[in-house]
Design a protein around this motif. Structure first.
Motif, PDB file in Angstrom:
ATOM      1  N   LEU A  25       4.558  19.982   9.426  1.00  0.00           N
ATOM      2  CA  LEU A  25       5.651  20.160  10.384  1.00  0.00           C
ATOM      3  C   LEU A  25       5.428  21.404  11.232  1.00  0.00           C
ATOM      4  O   LEU A  25       5.672  21.398  12.449  1.00  0.00           O
ATOM      5  CB  LEU A  25       6.993  20.224   9.659  1.00  0.00           C
ATOM      6  CG  LEU A  25       7.434  18.934   8.964  1.00  0.00           C
ATOM      7  CD1 LEU A  25       8.693  19.178   8.153  1.00  0.00           C
ATOM      8  CD2 LEU A  25       7.636  17.814   9.974  1.00  0.00           C
ATOM      9  N   LEU A  78      13.427  23.428  14.332  1.00  0.00           N
ATOM     10  CA  LEU A  78      13.089  22.590  13.179  1.00  0.00           C
ATOM     11  C   LEU A  78      13.778  23.092  11.911  1.00  0.00           C
ATOM     12  O   LEU A  78      14.378  22.305  11.163  1.00  0.00           O
ATOM     13  CB  LEU A  78      11.570  22.562  13.004  1.00  0.00           C
ATOM     14  CG  LEU A  78      11.012  21.750  11.852  1.00  0.00           C
ATOM     15  CD1 LEU A  78      11.444  20.299  11.922  1.00  0.00           C
ATOM     16  CD2 LEU A  78       9.485  21.858  11.854  1.00  0.00           C
ATOM     17  N   LEU A  87      15.873  16.282  17.064  1.00  0.00           N
ATOM     18  CA  LEU A  87      15.676  16.634  15.655  1.00  0.00           C
ATOM     19  C   LEU A  87      16.889  16.248  14.819  1.00  0.00           C
ATOM     20  O   LEU A  87      16.742  15.759  13.693  1.00  0.00           O
ATOM     21  CB  LEU A  87      15.391  18.131  15.519  1.00  0.00           C
ATOM     22  CG  LEU A  87      14.018  18.581  16.004  1.00  0.00           C
ATOM     23  CD1 LEU A  87      13.977  20.092  16.161  1.00  0.00           C
ATOM     24  CD2 LEU A  87      12.928  18.098  15.067  1.00  0.00           C
ATOM     25  N   LEU A 132      10.996  13.376   8.260  1.00  0.00           N
ATOM     26  CA  LEU A 132      10.566  14.770   8.174  1.00  0.00           C
ATOM     27  C   LEU A 132       9.847  15.030   6.856  1.00  0.00           C
ATOM     28  O   LEU A 132       8.867  15.775   6.817  1.00  0.00           O
ATOM     29  CB  LEU A 132      11.764  15.698   8.349  1.00  0.00           C
ATOM     30  CG  LEU A 132      12.443  15.602   9.728  1.00  0.00           C
ATOM     31  CD1 LEU A 132      13.797  16.302   9.708  1.00  0.00           C
ATOM     32  CD2 LEU A 132      11.544  16.168  10.807  1.00  0.00           C
ATOM     33  N   VAL A 154       7.482  14.484  12.924  1.00  0.00           N
ATOM     34  CA  VAL A 154       8.510  15.152  13.722  1.00  0.00           C
ATOM     35  C   VAL A 154       8.140  15.022  15.196  1.00  0.00           C
ATOM     36  O   VAL A 154       6.956  14.991  15.541  1.00  0.00           O
ATOM     37  CB  VAL A 154       8.666  16.636  13.323  1.00  0.00           C
ATOM     38  CG1 VAL A 154       7.412  17.431  13.600  1.00  0.00           C
ATOM     39  CG2 VAL A 154       9.867  17.269  13.990  1.00  0.00           C
TER      40      VAL A 154
END
Length: 185
Positions: free
Chosen positions: A19, A56, A161, A169, A174
């Motif tokens: 990520l 994030l 998101l 995720l 992502v």
């Protein structure tokens, strides 16, 4: 604790790095450094990576599933492990690494709090003002067009998101809003 426990990976460590890598890739889009005029410097790059990671982490940290906050911590850990490695590769001395990483952590934390407060309030002008201060290092009565565009793009990423299921995720998948989102918002 046995000796082998020292060599085991932490939960979500690999996914945290995946990520984080996606956040870095998003921060490298030429739109930031070309049309938007973000300085292509260590500080400019740090600020863009920090923005993507803050968005994030905000998404993960607020997930009701306990794996969300755990994954947020893994992303944070990946970011600062990478910062440590990069400082070493740039020739920073071992004695100064800890202090420099701590200053970077404090800068990131302050920025993340400012961005989160503005996003939570739905205040794009406040977000743009924070970006103006941090990314372009300018104090202005009103945020410039570049900061307003970056704020729109960041808000679009935050919305994207928020709509991303935790299951995606957790697989390391992502997406961040493309720069065109700044024009559409």
């Amino acid at each position: 604790m046995g000796l082998l426990a020292l060599f085991r990976r932490k939960p979500h460590e690999r996914t945290g790095f995946e990520l984080y890598g996606a956040a870095v890739a998003a921060a490298r889009d030429p739109w930031y450094f070309g049309p938007l005029g973000v300085p292509d410097t260590l500080d400019g790059r740090f600020d863009l990576v920090g923005l993507q990671v803050a968005l994030l982490i905000r998404r993960l940290r607020t997930d009701p599933d306990p794996r969300g906050p755990a994954l947020a911590q893994a992303v944070f850990d990946a970011m600062f492990a990478d910062m440590d490695i990069n400082l070493r590769e740039m020739g920073a001395g071992d004695m100064s690494i800890g202090k420099r990483v701590k200053r970077m952590w404090e800068a990131f934390h302050g920025r993340a709090q400012a961005y989160e407060a503005a996003l939570d309030a739905g205040d794009h002008t406040a977000l743009a003002a924070a970006l103006e201060r941090n990314v372009w290092r300018r104090e202005a009565a009103e945020p410039g067009l570049e900061a307003l565009a970056l704020a729109r793009q960041a808000a679009a990423s935050a919305a994207l998101l928020a709509a991303t299921p935790l299951a995606e995720l957790l697989r390391g998948a992502v997406r961040f809003a493309p720069p065109e989102a700044a024009d559409a918002a």
